[in-house]
Motif scaffolding. Structure first.
Motif, PDB file in Angstrom:
ATOM      1  N   ARG A 116      40.534   7.862 -20.065  1.00 29.97           N
ATOM      2  CA  ARG A 116      40.186   7.118 -21.279  1.00 29.97           C
ATOM      3  C   ARG A 116      38.883   7.688 -21.813  1.00 29.97           C
ATOM      4  O   ARG A 116      37.963   7.999 -21.048  1.00 29.97           O
ATOM      5  N   LEU A 486      43.277   3.523 -32.389  1.00 34.23           N
ATOM      6  CA  LEU A 486      43.881   3.814 -31.095  1.00 34.23           C
ATOM      7  C   LEU A 486      44.721   5.084 -31.169  1.00 34.23           C
ATOM      8  O   LEU A 486      45.568   5.222 -32.060  1.00 34.23           O
ATOM      9  N   ARG A 504      39.543   4.110 -29.689  1.00 36.54           N
ATOM     10  CA  ARG A 504      40.048   4.032 -28.315  1.00 36.54           C
ATOM     11  C   ARG A 504      41.039   5.167 -28.136  1.00 36.54           C
ATOM     12  O   ARG A 504      41.953   5.322 -28.950  1.00 36.54           O
TER      13      ARG A 504
END
Length: 766
Positions: A116, A486, A504
């Motif tokens: 991530r 995202l 993200r």
């Protein structure tokens, strides 16, 4: 019309020792152990794995070495001993990596851990799989489904694709963009309108029965070299091969078979093209119309003289609609227009027409040189017009043969990856899985990126693609991509898209098709469809590159379960553990194709997909195969008139490339070494502009939308290409391609005819 001569840039046959040297080089470059290099012997074998590169057919009776140079490079790329572990990201920030060349990013090795992006440290950091799924699912649940796109590249299996399309529709949209939107959607639209099926009708057996082949805009030596074996066999039988292509490509000129001692140990090779016509970029409709005009004229003369007809008039009367309107258009077409737009003389087109009129079974092979144009759908329809004149669809040895790129790009569409709800069995899915699928049209790739630029998307789930590098208008796309709330990237290797993290961003490493996929019920197998509409099983043969890498079905199932929860009737865990359960559901959705698929998927030569057009059953509006009258002969009829001195830029792949993956910077077939920042230009065009070999220039797009599109740092390379036409590499030239410059009806980016001017200036690069 060119005679039997070889390319000045590469005066050797394709294949041969050059191919063997390239395969050896890539295996050494990727440090592939000797034991792993033996997996090439299982590539494209009935019980082995399907090549991860092109979609050319897997034969029932394979050669000992049923792989080509391109396929071997793709396999070595996945088998590399190099790894990108969390330690790699401890050393390198995303900002630093963004300065690396695309080749160096993928060359770093296989991704091994789910990651991530951490904006505080500008690094990717490890995250457990379940946590990644939970976080992604929670974010997706918070978005309007209409603002989320699910993109899949053509490497995903039938099972993965079926799971993804079902997940997207249960989530609430038809935003199922894929790589077909970028290349052969013009085929899907054009063939569907003309003959009722959106894929080609030709199988491998037809290559043994044909007595003439055409090629339009397909560089077989680079994009599907295994096909050269079938072309060589055809030439040995005396079958003429007539090529229309702007550049003289060695793979379409001569071939030395690396599996033939006679070819390897003597100067012997096979002349592939018996006629080679260097059509101008965007001139394909005019060229095909010229052939049709000559055939129709010959038939008119025969009719007037009471001689045997040239056309298959019985076929036309029984099976087609619209012939008389098209024939009159062809009769009325002016030769001055046809010759000027195609760049070919009437005599050259007469030579092609003469061969066509002698042949009883004709195959037309074509690639993105036909489809990636503003008039790409029309180009496909013109191929059908030509074939229909003499009944060359629905009989052995004849038909349209679109040569697809990615190895399962055609199969993805077959199992529901489509933004068009009318092409998906929504009623059946509703009944089968107890939900109400969305009926609104979704976004294709061009529409999705239009929404990205407009700030209307919240998320992209990217299954396998290097999207920001592959799409048009990169200089507008990259900052917009970085602003997405995202991005989820499923990949085997690091690429440019991962270095533009959204607010993200997740990087999820997946298995290659070559690797053994071990799940709870045992080692799994997958399936795919080749470009001849045959389904094949594929079995991984080497251990995974790392213990924490997961399969694409595992990842799709994990995200779907975390996102949908109790809204879904699917037992995603069961599907993740046993892909046979997915195939059972595929059989319920499409029983005509996949019923009892579990026992049939290993059929040597593949499971034949039912195609009504092969049996001369036409699922069109009229119930017949339909002739079409072209809207215009030239490319871009609705764009502003080009300024004096303008050029048509076509984007190209090199022999050291598969899509956006760059194996090295050389292109031996075109004599280019050490750089991809080149422009291939006719010497006469160079002289007009006072340019010499190696001069540095920039290119600017000619458009009136107020957006400046310019790329600097190209070196000029003299090349055998028609005057007024130039070539440059994809994806380096993508910033010059406007997002709105796409094929009518299909929205395939018009990458094969971009209006540009030469701008003085050097330096800079992409």
């Amino acid at each position: 019309m060119s005679k039997e001569t070889k390319s000045d840039a590469y005066p050797y046959a394709s294949g041969g020792w050059g191919s063997l040297k390239a395969v050896t080089s890539i295996l050494l470059q990727e440090k592939v152990p000797l034991a792993n290099s033996q997996v090439l012997m299982q590539q494209n074998k009935p019980d082995g794995f399907m090549c991860v590169s092109c979609s050319w057919a897997k034969p029932a009776d394979p050669h000992t070495f049923e792989f080509c140079e391109s396929g071997a490079k793709a396999t070595a790329w996945d088998l590399t001993a190099k790894r990108v572990t969390p330690d790699f990201f401890d050393v390198h920030t995303v900002s630093e990596l963004s300065k690396w060349h695309d080749h160096d990013l993928e060359e770093a090795g296989r991704l091994t851990e789910p990651m991530r992006y951490d904006p505080a440290t500008d690094r990717y950091v490890p995250i457990p799989w379940e946590q990644a799924f939970d976080e992604i699912g929670a974010q997706l649940r918070g978005f309007d489904p209409a603002s989320v796109v699910f993109y899949s590249s053509g490497r995903a299996s039938l099972e993965t694709s079926y799971m993804l399309q079902l997940f997207a529709r249960m989530y609430g949209n038809n935003n199922l963009a894929d790589s077909s939107n970028m290349c052969h959607e013009s085929t899907s639209v054009g063939l569907k309108e003309a003959i009722g099926v959106g894929v080609g009708t030709v199988g491998l057996d037809d290559y043994d029965k044909t007595d003439l082949m055409f090629f339009f805009g397909q560089n077989v030596g680079t994009n599907s070299p295994r096909m050269l074996h079938h072309l060589q066999d055809a030439r040995k039988r005396g079958v003429p091969i007539i090529t229309f292509n702007p550049l003289r490509e060695p793979g379409l000129l001569h071939f030395a078979n690396p599996q033939s001692p006679a070819d390897m140990l003597t100067p012997r090779d096979t002349q592939i093209s018996t006629q080679y016509h260097q059509v101008k970029t965007g001139g394909d409709t005019a060229a095909i119309l010229g052939i049709c005009k000559l055939v129709i004229k010959a038939d008119d003369r025969a009719l007037g003289a009471g001689a045997p007809r040239v056309l298959d008039i019985d076929f036309i009367r029984e099976h087609t609609s619209g012939y008389e309107t098209f024939a009159q258009f062809a009769r009325d077409a002016k030769w001055d227009d046809i010759e000027r737009i195609s760049g070919l003389s009437r005599d050259a087109l007469q030579a092609a027409a003469d061969e066509y009129m002698k042949a009883s079974a004709v195959i037309v092979n074509y690639g993105m040189g036909l489809t990636q144009h503003r008039m790409g759908v029309q180009n496909v329809r013109m191929v059908v017009n030509l074939l229909l004149l003499r009944g060359n669809i629905g009989k052995p040895g004849a038909g349209p043969s679109p040569i697809r790129g990615h190895s399962n790009v055609q199969g993805q569409r077959t199992v529901g990856i489509t933004e068009k709800p009318e092409l998906a069995p929504l009623d059946q899915l509703a009944e089968q899985f107890s939900f109400e699928p969305p009926r609104e049209k979704g976004m294709n790739t061009v529409e999705a990126f239009g929404a990205v630029v407009a700030g209307k998307l919240n998320a992209i789930v990217n299954l396998g693609g290097n999207l920001v590098r592959s799409v048009p208008d990169r200089y507008r796309i990259e900052p917009a991509w970085s602003a997405l709330p995202l991005t989820v990237n499923v990949a085997t290797k690091l690429n440019r898209s991962h270095l533009l993290p959204g607010k993200r961003s997740y990087l999820l490493p997946c298995l290659s098709r070559i690797e053994i996929d071990r799940q709870a019920s045992g080692a799994q197998v997958v399936s795919m469809e080749d470009s001849t509409a045959r389904f094949h099983g594929s079995r991984g043969v080497v251990d995974a590159a790392g213990p924490t890498i997961r399969s694409e079905p595992f990842i799709v199932a994990g995200i779907a379960k975390a996102t949908l929860g109790e809204r879904s009737s699917v037992d995603w865990d069961a599907w993740r553990d046993d892909y046979a359960l997915v195939r059972i559901e595929m059989g319920k959705t499409w029983p005509e194709m996949f019923e009892d698929f579990e026992t049939r998927m290993w059929t040597p030569g593949g499971v034949v997909r039912p195609l009504p057009a092969r049996e001369r059953k036409w699922k069109t509006k009229s119930g017949k195969a339909e002739f079409m009258v072209p809207e215009a002969l030239g490319e871009d009829p609705d764009m502003p008139e080009r300024e004096p001195g303008s050029l048509r830029l076509m984007t190209l792949r090199s022999d050291s490339q598969f899509n956006t993956t760059i194996y090295n910077l050389d292109d031996r077939f075109r004599g280019v070494k050490g750089s991809r920042m080149v422009v291939l230009m006719n010497p006469a065009d160079m002289e007009k502009r006072g340019l010499a070999k190696g001069d540095r220039i920039g290119l600017e797009t000619i458009a009136d939308d107020g957006v400046e599109r310019r790329v600097d740092g190209f070196s000029v390379v003299p090349f055998d290409v028609p005057e007024g036409c130039i070539g440059g590499y994809y994806p380096e030239c993508n910033p010059l391609l406007p997002l709105w410059h796409y094929a009518k009806e299909s929205k395939v980016p018009g990458a094969k005819s971009i209006p540009v001017r030469v701008a003085a200036g050097a330096g800079g690069s992409t």
